[in-house]
Design a protein around this motif. Sequence first.
Motif, PDB file in Angstrom:
ATOM      1  N   ALA A   3       5.196  58.920 -27.682  1.00 49.68           N
ATOM      2  CA  ALA A   3       6.121  59.759 -26.917  1.00 49.68           C
ATOM      3  C   ALA A   3       6.626  59.005 -25.685  1.00 49.68           C
ATOM      4  O   ALA A   3       7.823  59.028 -25.382  1.00 49.68           O
ATOM      5  CB  ALA A   3       5.440  61.062 -26.513  1.00 49.68           C
ATOM      6  N   ALA A   4       5.732  58.301 -25.002  1.00 45.51           N
ATOM      7  CA  ALA A   4       6.123  57.518 -23.824  1.00 45.51           C
ATOM      8  C   ALA A   4       7.072  56.390 -24.219  1.00 45.51           C
ATOM      9  O   ALA A   4       8.079  56.145 -23.538  1.00 45.51           O
ATOM     10  CB  ALA A   4       4.885  56.956 -23.127  1.00 45.51           C
ATOM     11  N   ALA A   5       6.762  55.715 -25.320  1.00 42.44           N
ATOM     12  CA  ALA A   5       7.600  54.607 -25.781  1.00 42.44           C
ATOM     13  C   ALA A   5       8.985  55.102 -26.196  1.00 42.44           C
ATOM     14  O   ALA A   5       9.989  54.431 -25.946  1.00 42.44           O
ATOM     15  CB  ALA A   5       6.921  53.878 -26.945  1.00 42.44           C
ATOM     16  N   GLN A   6       9.049  56.276 -26.793  1.00 37.15           N
ATOM     17  CA  GLN A   6      10.349  56.799 -27.200  1.00 37.15           C
ATOM     18  C   GLN A   6      11.191  57.206 -25.993  1.00 37.15           C
ATOM     19  O   GLN A   6      12.407  57.058 -26.016  1.00 37.15           O
ATOM     20  CB  GLN A   6      10.186  57.956 -28.194  1.00 37.15           C
ATOM     21  N   ARG A   7      10.559  57.675 -24.935  1.00 38.16           N
ATOM     22  CA  ARG A   7      11.326  57.964 -23.712  1.00 38.16           C
ATOM     23  C   ARG A   7      11.949  56.675 -23.183  1.00 38.16           C
ATOM     24  O   ARG A   7      13.089  56.662 -22.734  1.00 38.16           O
ATOM     25  CB  ARG A   7      10.434  58.627 -22.652  1.00 38.16           C
ATOM     26  N   VAL A   8      11.187  55.580 -23.260  1.00 40.45           N
ATOM     27  CA  VAL A   8      11.701  54.271 -22.841  1.00 40.45           C
ATOM     28  C   VAL A   8      12.888  53.880 -23.718  1.00 40.45           C
ATOM     29  O   VAL A   8      13.931  53.451 -23.212  1.00 40.45           O
ATOM     30  CB  VAL A   8      10.586  53.199 -22.903  1.00 40.45           C
ATOM     31  N   GLU A   9      12.733  54.008 -25.025  1.00 35.67           N
ATOM     32  CA  GLU A   9      13.804  53.624 -25.953  1.00 35.67           C
ATOM     33  C   GLU A   9      15.073  54.442 -25.693  1.00 35.67           C
ATOM     34  O   GLU A   9      16.183  53.907 -25.694  1.00 35.67           O
ATOM     35  CB  GLU A   9      13.367  53.792 -27.415  1.00 35.67           C
ATOM     36  N   HIS A  10      14.918  55.715 -25.456  1.00 42.54           N
ATOM     37  CA  HIS A  10      16.094  56.569 -25.223  1.00 42.54           C
ATOM     38  C   HIS A  10      16.781  56.191 -23.917  1.00 42.54           C
ATOM     39  O   HIS A  10      18.011  56.188 -23.841  1.00 42.54           O
ATOM     40  CB  HIS A  10      15.698  58.044 -25.242  1.00 42.54           C
ATOM     41  N   TYR A  11      16.000  55.862 -22.910  1.00 43.91           N
ATOM     42  CA  TYR A  11      16.577  55.409 -21.639  1.00 43.91           C
ATOM     43  C   TYR A  11      17.372  54.125 -21.863  1.00 43.91           C
ATOM     44  O   TYR A  11      18.509  53.989 -21.397  1.00 43.91           O
ATOM     45  CB  TYR A  11      15.474  55.184 -20.598  1.00 43.91           C
ATOM     46  N   GLU A  12      16.780  53.196 -22.594  1.00 41.62           N
ATOM     47  CA  GLU A  12      17.461  51.922 -22.858  1.00 41.62           C
ATOM     48  C   GLU A  12      18.721  52.120 -23.697  1.00 41.62           C
ATOM     49  O   GLU A  12      19.752  51.493 -23.430  1.00 41.62           O
ATOM     50  CB  GLU A  12      16.513  50.949 -23.568  1.00 41.62           C
ATOM     51  N   MET A  13      18.654  52.988 -24.698  1.00 37.63           N
ATOM     52  CA  MET A  13      19.839  53.233 -25.523  1.00 37.63           C
ATOM     53  C   MET A  13      20.976  53.788 -24.673  1.00 37.63           C
ATOM     54  O   MET A  13      22.137  53.378 -24.838  1.00 37.63           O
ATOM     55  CB  MET A  13      19.510  54.175 -26.686  1.00 37.63           C
ATOM     56  N   ALA A  14      20.671  54.688 -23.759  1.00 37.15           N
ATOM     57  CA  ALA A  14      21.708  55.233 -22.876  1.00 37.15           C
ATOM     58  C   ALA A  14      22.305  54.121 -22.016  1.00 37.15           C
ATOM     59  O   ALA A  14      23.529  54.016 -21.883  1.00 37.15           O
ATOM     60  CB  ALA A  14      21.122  56.338 -21.999  1.00 37.15           C
ATOM     61  N   GLY A  15      21.447  53.291 -21.447  1.00 37.73           N
ATOM     62  CA  GLY A  15      21.925  52.206 -20.591  1.00 37.73           C
ATOM     63  C   GLY A  15      22.766  51.191 -21.343  1.00 37.73           C
ATOM     64  O   GLY A  15      23.850  50.793 -20.873  1.00 37.73           O
ATOM     65  N   TYR A  16      22.292  50.771 -22.503  1.00 37.30           N
ATOM     66  CA  TYR A  16      23.043  49.779 -23.281  1.00 37.30           C
ATOM     67  C   TYR A  16      24.348  50.352 -23.822  1.00 37.30           C
ATOM     68  O   TYR A  16      25.347  49.640 -23.921  1.00 37.30           O
ATOM     69  CB  TYR A  16      22.192  49.193 -24.413  1.00 37.30           C
ATOM     70  N   GLY A  17      24.341  51.630 -24.168  1.00 39.33           N
ATOM     71  CA  GLY A  17      25.580  52.254 -24.628  1.00 39.33           C
ATOM     72  C   GLY A  17      26.640  52.242 -23.535  1.00 39.33           C
ATOM     73  O   GLY A  17      27.820  51.953 -23.788  1.00 39.33           O
TER      74      GLY A  17
END
Length: 194
Positions: A103-117
């Motif tokens: 769950a913690a790792a997926q929050r990181v991934e979602h944050y990164e996806m928003a930033g890279y998008g």
Amino acid sequence: MSLNSLHDLYVEELKDLYSAENQLLKALPRMAKAATAPELKAAFTEHLTVTQKQVERLDQIFEELGVSPKGKKCKAMEGLIEEGKEIMQEDGEDSVIDAALIAAAQRVEHYEMAGYGCVRTFANLLGYEDAVTLLQETLDEEGEADKKLTELAETVINVEAEEADGEEGEEEEEGEVEAAPNAKKSPPKKPAKK
């Protein structure tokens, strides 16, 4: 730096992502060590290699811009990693801790996806075609990591965590049955007067 143009914002957001990725490079080995499921350890270790390539891509973008990637600390990633550290310090069932790490790792991934998008869109508007390609590659990798974590959670980790919860519930029920003959029953509470 002041934000007077889309280019200024683009550079600031890239610096934020650069800081985020470098913080993640330090956190992923700790997460892999904390994970107990071999599949989760492997996923974190694999993503460490992917993250190193993502930092190299960002270095390439900064080099083309003629700008230093340093000078900004990503506070959001710092907070997300801190939450992950808290999970790693918890006592509990291994599979439940693994589920929390996912769950913690997926929050990181979602944050990164928003930033890279966002930075990919900025790069596109600014005409940085090479950067668009590099940023899209990273965005795709972040999406793949998220999908892999979801699949791992749904097919292995969360299932084991739920089974552990069921076993714990069975133990409590058995304990309640044994204790019931000796337990004193409290009289029912009278409703409060209005």
